[in-house]
Design a protein around this motif. Structure first.
Motif, PDB file in Angstrom:
ATOM      1  N   ARG A   1      30.366  51.754  40.029  1.00 48.53           N
ATOM      2  CA  ARG A   1      30.000  51.064  38.801  1.00 48.53           C
ATOM      3  C   ARG A   1      28.855  51.795  38.076  1.00 48.53           C
TER       4      ARG A   1
ATOM      5  N   ASP B   1      35.239  55.818  37.781  1.00 47.20           N
ATOM      6  CA  ASP B   1      35.026  54.825  36.730  1.00 47.20           C
ATOM      7  C   ASP B   1      35.416  55.384  35.371  1.00 47.20           C
TER       8      ASP B   1
ATOM      9  N   ASN C   1      38.360  53.769  32.872  1.00 50.48           N
ATOM     10  CA  ASN C   1      37.970  53.147  31.609  1.00 50.48           C
ATOM     11  C   ASN C   1      38.142  54.029  30.370  1.00 50.48           C
TER      12      ASN C   1
END
Length: 356
Positions: free
Chosen positions: A142, A232, A236
């Motif tokens: 994250r 990540d 995304n």
């Protein structure tokens, strides 16, 4: 009264980036008088001379009668932009580092500050090192919302640099405590990347800093992978159709437009040709010098809590500076950039910070 400490006089002169000739001129003493002092020929100067020198340097007289300052040496420090720095700027930055741990030592006698929770990653490549520290700190893949807050929680002391734009950032270890000094004149995104870059030096080069483009590239690669994990990024932003898409997405990872474009290229989301075309667009748009949709700057949590607790005990920045026998402007240069502008103390709540 103890003798004048010549090493402290030289320290303050370097901190103010003054030559002996210029200091003598500002203090209204002859160059020969100052030369004899510096060489230890004159051991007991008049109080009038000491006061004039202290006034010219902007330091309290008491500073010059204390024990030697534990000064930093260039080989102890990772400088982000050493080649762009003058000798005077280098010496002044090293002196600011020494003032930083004078302040840290004073605070440490009153509070239990976080101890270092870093790894020795000298044998790992930058990508692996970034993954290792993320795993050690339980970050997963994250984004990191506040890098300064996280680094302070892991025992890193973060201070401000005030040597101008030529000095980007630097870091060093002292007595098992890691320090990072940041130039807060840069954009919030670039300052955050500098912090991650210096963290890479602390982790990968703790055994001794060395000059060279390879070392700096490794620290850049570490910073990129720490702030923008490939997993990540792919999850995304797996496709990029325009520069505006990068601008709109950069806030997730808190990096600049050029840094995110580079991460996309390194993660094979952008081809070499597409990356080069985007770099041209970034340059034309002026995004290499002015960050679009800039994020809010990160500030220190640790020093704010410390100062709020000290304020409750009637300690102000002025009284702390007096305790350390340093000028108030030096206190501000260490802390102002990482504290931000505050008009009044917030409600004191130093959870996790215990007085000794």
């Amino acid at each position: 009264m103890p003798n004048l400490n010549i090493s402290r006089l030289d320290f303050a002169r370097k901190r103010r980036q003054l030559t002996q000739k210029k200091l003598a001129e500002l203090a209204g003493v002859t160059p020969n008088t100052l030369s004899r002092l510096a060489k230890g020929i004159t051991l007991d100067p008049s109080m009038e001379t000491v006061t004039a020198l202290a006034k010219a340097l902007g330091y309290p007289v008491s500073f010059f009668f204390l024990d030697d300052v534990d000064e930093l040496h260039e080989k102890q420090v990772s400088f982000r932009s050493l080649k762009a720095m003058t000798a005077g700027q280098t010496a002044a930055a090293l002196a600011s580092g020494a003032l930083g741990y004078l302040f840290n030592d004073w605070v440490s006698t009153r509070f239990n500050l976080p101890s270092a929770d870093l790894l020795d990653l000298r044998d790992e490549d930058p990508v692996t090192a970034a993954a290792s520290i993320r795993r050690h700190w339980g970050l997963g893949f994250r984004p990191i919302p506040n890098l300064i807050k996280m680094m302070e929680a892991k025992g890193i002391r973060v201070f401000t640099l005030s040597e101008g734009k030529n000095v980007d950032a630097f870091s060093f270890w002292r007595d098992g405590t890691p320090y990072i000094f940041l130039n807060t004149l840069k954009s919030a995104e670039r300052s955050r990347f500098d912090a991650a870059h210096e963290l890479g030096h602390l982790l990968m080069h703790a055994h001794g800093y060395t000059d060279g483009a390879d070392v700096e590239r490794d620290a850049d690669s570490f910073a990129s992978n720490l702030l923008v994990p490939r997993e990540d990024l792919i999850a995304n932003l797996s496709q990029v159709r325009s520069l505006s898409q990068i601008v709109a997405s950069k806030h997730r990872w808190g990096v600049s437009v050029p840094a995110l474009a580079r991460s996309l290229k390194d993660s094979d989301i952008l081809s070499e040709w597409h990356y080069r075309e985007l770099c041209k667009q970034i340059a034309i748009a002026g995004y290499r010098t002015k960050e679009p949709m800039s994020m809010e700057r990160e500030y220190s949590v640790l020093w704010r809590k410390v100062l709020e607790e000290l304020w409750r005990e009637r300690f102000t920045k002025e009284s702390i500076a007096a305790e350390l026998s340093i000028p108030l402007d030096e206190m501000n240069s260490l802390l102002q950039g990482v504290l931000g502008e505050r008009t009044a103390p917030v409600k004191a709540n130093a959870r996790g910070l215990r007085a000794v």
